[in-house]
Scaffold this active site. Structure first.
Site, PDB file in Angstrom:
ATOM      1  N   HIS A 146     -51.718   0.025  30.853  1.00 48.84           N
ATOM      2  CA  HIS A 146     -52.145   0.775  32.026  1.00 48.84           C
ATOM      3  C   HIS A 146     -52.116  -0.119  33.263  1.00 48.84           C
ATOM      4  O   HIS A 146     -53.057  -0.169  34.042  1.00 48.84           O
ATOM      5  CB  HIS A 146     -53.546   1.355  31.815  1.00 48.84           C
ATOM      6  CG  HIS A 146     -53.630   2.283  30.653  1.00 48.84           C
ATOM      7  ND1 HIS A 146     -54.825   2.668  30.087  1.00 48.84           N
ATOM      8  CD2 HIS A 146     -52.667   2.915  29.931  1.00 48.84           C
ATOM      9  CE1 HIS A 146     -54.593   3.486  29.074  1.00 48.84           C
ATOM     10  NE2 HIS A 146     -53.296   3.654  28.967  1.00 48.84           N
ATOM     11  N   ALA A 185     -42.624   8.186  37.187  1.00 49.47           N
ATOM     12  CA  ALA A 185     -42.560   8.653  38.574  1.00 49.47           C
ATOM     13  C   ALA A 185     -41.142   8.966  39.006  1.00 49.47           C
ATOM     14  O   ALA A 185     -40.890   9.959  39.710  1.00 49.47           O
ATOM     15  CB  ALA A 185     -43.178   7.607  39.496  1.00 49.47           C
TER      16      ALA A 185
END
Length: 569
Positions: free
Chosen positions: A504, A24
């Site tokens: 994850h 990100a």
């Protein structure tokens, strides 16, 4: 006087400070600095990877960087809880590009119901129709076009051609055809259950990471973008209810970066840990650890989710060994619905691979993994009881009985696949993996391991029964997969002992409505009740998508970048 001056941190002013150069953070640095009036600082604790100096193992289209400890935080976590499972090493990246520089390069979006569920849970503006434009904008899909895909984005996505699949993937597809399961050529646009071709980050020649895609030479040349690697955020600076910046420790000394907004993108394990250490979190927990409460948000560190996995192994006979493409990791996966009470559509997957690691022995091992794609269990990230530097991570992967049942069902489905004649002719006796530490010593990429694994692999090809013996030593004691599944109690014990999280991690600072007491950020990523602080990584996911998280994190960063720029305008 000179001694005092030497310890005084430098003070610099920015519009945006981004804490974490992961998946990100690289997106945000690119998009926010594209407006030339914005002064942007990107802080990354690990190695920088500028275009002229990307390490070969990161560029490798086979994810060999996955096993390089230089790119990972030394974090451990409990698959269940502190009291009933050991702490095992976790995959949490510490390198520019974050997980996108070391993960398996699978680029699944999830399914539309994931994002419609986010909106229903209070994340207004995050339904499927609202997030699809950002998925399109970030990608250059080399295989598909049309209203569901983009061709102009910085992230290249492709799939292996069916004629290039290794024998195991081709055999699985034959099973799918015989049993009526549809072939899903585009798993990011056709959301049916079936046997699908996995989308992969990058062309055949190299990996596309967030760092290589978004921090190009042209972007790095922007005068309004500063990138500092090998640096760590030490403390947020606050003025009442406003975060005014952050104190950072760099190789050159301490820096106080004052900013209009500070954006935390450390990932779903370290972002909540950082906030808790800054006194932002559940007051009860903070007080118990002697941390001053600066802002009460009970949800910080709760709602931890991951895709729980088990592993079935079998010796690949010579006819099943992957020959091409040589630098390939994953090709296909089964997406399916468990049909169990409480389960949702497409809540499970069965992954298969014929190359689990870099070395020659791994190319003689078939892997089959039942995966919970829509977990019901929730864990937590909290401050450690010993006061140490790493967080206490408890995934609690079997906190819901539904998840235990789905994994047991997944093992039966794996047995059906490995005993199908199309697959059975390529493999030896399948076992439920349990003693993987027997193989872990070969993960380090060294000349000695290369020589040893080549010798073992050659013998596995030549000596009848040796391959089954080698694999058997990595399996659960007492026999093969079929024998295990004949005993329901043994299956339950096996699952509790061997369920594992994959990389994850998500959900620990979830988005929601501002009146939701467990929401940490609003739908624009702003920490509720504080000015000047946002979170923009997998932490904000209300639920983990039914797919790998890298592509959804890129989407989140694109969407929140747009929201920041729109608010600025």
């Amino acid at each position: 006087m000179s001694g005092a001056a030497a310890t005084t941190p430098a003070v610099q002013d920015y519009d945006y400070v981004i804490l974490g150069g992961g998946t990100a953070g690289c997106v945000l640095a690119n998009r926010l600095s594209a407006r030339s009036t914005n002064r942007v600082l990107l802080i990354e604790s690990g190695l920088d990877t500028p275009p002229e100096a990307v390490p070969a193992d990161i560029l490798d289209p086979y994810p060999s960087s996955y096993v390089n400890p230089a790119y990972r935080w030394p974090i451990r976590g409990h698959a269940l809880t502190l009291s009933d499972s050991p702490a095992n090493p976790l995959l949490h990246a510490q390198v520019m590009g974050g997980g996108s520089s070391i993960m398996g390069m699978i680029m699944l979006r999830g399914v539309p119901a994931d994002y419609d569920g986010w909106e229903a849970a209070g994340a207004r503006g995050w339904g499927w129709d609202a997030v699809l434009p950002y998925f399109r904008d970030l990608e250059n899909d080399l295989d598909f076009d049309g209203p569901l895909h983009g061709r102009a984005g910085p992230t290249e996505i492709r799939r292996h051609r069916m004629h290039d699949w290794p024998p195991l993937a081709k055999a699985a597809n034959q099973v799918a055809e015989r049993t009526g399961a549809p072939f899903i050529a585009d798993m990011n646009g056709d959301f049916r259950d079936g046997h699908g071709a996995l989308p992969i980050a990058g062309p055949t020649s190299h990996r596309t990471s967030s760092a290589t895609a978004y921090l190009t030479r042209e972007v790095r040349a922007r005068k309004n973008l500063t990138i500092v690697a090998r640096a760590q955020a030490q403390a947020l600076t606050l003025d009442g209810r406003k975060v005014t910046g952050v104190r950072v420790r760099t190789l050159e000394g301490d820096l106080v970066a004052r900013a209009r907004e500070t954006i935390v993108t450390m990932g779903a394990l370290l972002t909540p840990d950082f906030l808790l250490r800054q006194g932002i979190g559940d007051p009860t927990q903070l007080k118990a650890h002697g941390v001053e409460v600066r802002h009460a948000r009970t949800g910080v560190g709760t709602n931890l989710q991951n895709h729980a996995a088990l592993v079935v192994l079998a010796h690949l006979r010579k006819a099943g060994v992957q020959r091409r493409p040589q630098r390939n990791h994953n090709n296909t996966i089964f997406r399916y619905s468990s049909g169990l009470p409480g389960g949702v559509e497409s809540d499970m997957a069965l992954a298969l691979s014929s190359r689990a690691s870099w070395h020659a022995v791994a190319r003689r091992i078939a892997n089959f993994s039942p995966l919970i794609m829509a977990p019901a269990s929730r864990g937590s990230v909290s401050l450690p009881p010993d006061g140490g530097p790493a967080p206490l991570v408890e995934f609690n992967l079997l906190g819901s009985a539904l998840d235990q049942s789905r994994l047991a069902d997944g093992l039966h489905r794996a047995l059906a696949l490995v005993t199908a004649p199309e697959v059975a002719c390529l493999i030896g006796r399948p076992v439920a993996a349990s003693r993987l530490q027997n193989a872990a010593r070969f993960n380090a990429v060294t000349p000695m391991n290369r020589m040893r694994t080549h010798a073992i692999a050659t013998l596995m090809d030549l000596v009848p029964g040796l391959g089954d013996w080698v694999i058997g030593n990595m399996g659960a004691p007492g026999g093969g997969l079929a024998e295990l599944l004949s005993d329901k109690d043994a299956v339950a014990d096996y699952i509790r002992a061997n369920v594992t999280p994959i990389a994850h991690h998500s959900g620990t600072c979830r988005m929601g409505a501002i009146e939701d007491p467990l929401a940490v950020v609003d739908p624009q990523g702003r920490v509720i009740g504080l000015d000047g602080l946002r979170v923009a990584d997998a932490s904000v996911m209300p639920t983990t998508p039914r797919g790998n998280t890298n592509l959804p994190v890129l989407m989140i960063a694109e969407k929140l970048s747009a929201a920041i720029l729109e608010a600025q305008a």
